[in-house]
Enzyme design. Structure first.
Site, PDB file in Angstrom:
ATOM      1  N   VAL A  70     -17.356 -37.783  26.489  1.00 43.52           N
ATOM      2  CA  VAL A  70     -17.035 -38.152  27.616  1.00 43.52           C
ATOM      3  C   VAL A  70     -18.650 -36.313  27.950  1.00 43.52           C
ATOM      4  O   VAL A  70     -17.989 -35.839  27.326  1.00 43.52           O
ATOM      5  CB  VAL A  70     -15.993 -37.978  28.946  1.00 43.52           C
ATOM      6  CG1 VAL A  70     -15.599 -39.615  28.155  1.00 43.52           C
ATOM      7  CG2 VAL A  70     -14.900 -36.925  28.443  1.00 43.52           C
ATOM      8  N   SER A  71     -18.623 -35.871  29.676  1.00 44.74           N
ATOM      9  CA  SER A  71     -19.208 -35.642  29.115  1.00 44.74           C
ATOM     10  C   SER A  71     -18.547 -34.068  30.445  1.00 44.74           C
ATOM     11  O   SER A  71     -18.592 -33.271  29.436  1.00 44.74           O
ATOM     12  CB  SER A  71     -20.232 -35.643  30.830  1.00 44.74           C
ATOM     13  OG  SER A  71     -21.469 -36.692  30.108  1.00 44.74           O
ATOM     14  N   ARG A  72     -18.107 -34.115  31.115  1.00 47.40           N
ATOM     15  CA  ARG A  72     -16.864 -33.613  31.462  1.00 47.40           C
ATOM     16  C   ARG A  72     -15.579 -33.956  31.714  1.00 47.40           C
ATOM     17  O   ARG A  72     -15.311 -34.945  31.389  1.00 47.40           O
ATOM     18  CB  ARG A  72     -17.516 -33.453  33.336  1.00 47.40           C
ATOM     19  CG  ARG A  72     -18.650 -32.993  33.348  1.00 47.40           C
ATOM     20  CD  ARG A  72     -19.363 -33.647  34.799  1.00 47.40           C
ATOM     21  NE  ARG A  72     -18.574 -34.329  35.473  1.00 47.40           N
ATOM     22  CZ  ARG A  72     -19.193 -35.051  35.476  1.00 47.40           C
ATOM     23  NH1 ARG A  72     -20.099 -35.569  35.075  1.00 47.40           N
ATOM     24  NH2 ARG A  72     -19.741 -36.276  35.848  1.00 47.40           N
TER      25      ARG A  72
END
Length: 146
Positions: A70-72
């Protein structure tokens, strides 16, 4: 006598042109073991495979890796969902000994430590299969290259 291959087949396996193989022979980097009656080069399969670093069948890669990203950090619930989906796929396919790697980092950042470590293992032919929940979970662009 062990299996031999023509220069054309060897070039295709190595991903180079026939002219490159001829140049490598002149340079002494990859010398064919025999020639046919018509003076065509023959190289043993084992020599070609060793040259590109492929292992013999008894040393084939066996590691299975499932990858989630996931990005964050705020998307950690999505990371858990990806892992659950991958675990279900692994069970459905009957795969055993799958290592699951979770990562938080942008897909445009190809200098992520876990990504680089995973690509290094793949490059050294230690990974038999890479399982992803989504195509873009590995990286956001260039997925076709992998």
């Amino acid at each position: 006598m062990e299996n031999t291959m023509s220069t054309g087949k060897a070039a295709k396996l190595l991903g180079v042109s026939v002219k490159t193989l001829q140049r490598w022979e002149r340079e002494g980097r990859l010398i064919p073991v025999a020639r046919t009656d018509s003076n065509r080069r023959l190289s043993p399969e084992t020599q070609i495979r060793e040259f590109i670093g492929l292992r013999q069948a008894n040393h084939a890669p066996t590691k299975l890796v499932a990858s989630c990203r996931v990005s964050r950090a705020a998307q950690k619930p999505d990371l858990a969902n990806q892992r659950n989906v991958l675990e279900e796929v692994v069970v459905a396919k009957g795969l055993a000994g799958v290592e699951c790697i979770e990562e938080v980092g942008g897909g445009l950042n190809v200098t992520r430590k876990r990504f680089l470590a995973r690509m290094d293992e793949i490059g050294r032919r230690k990974v038999k299969m890479l399982i992803l929940a989504h195509r873009d979970r590995l990286t956001r662009f260039g997925v076709e290259w992998f």
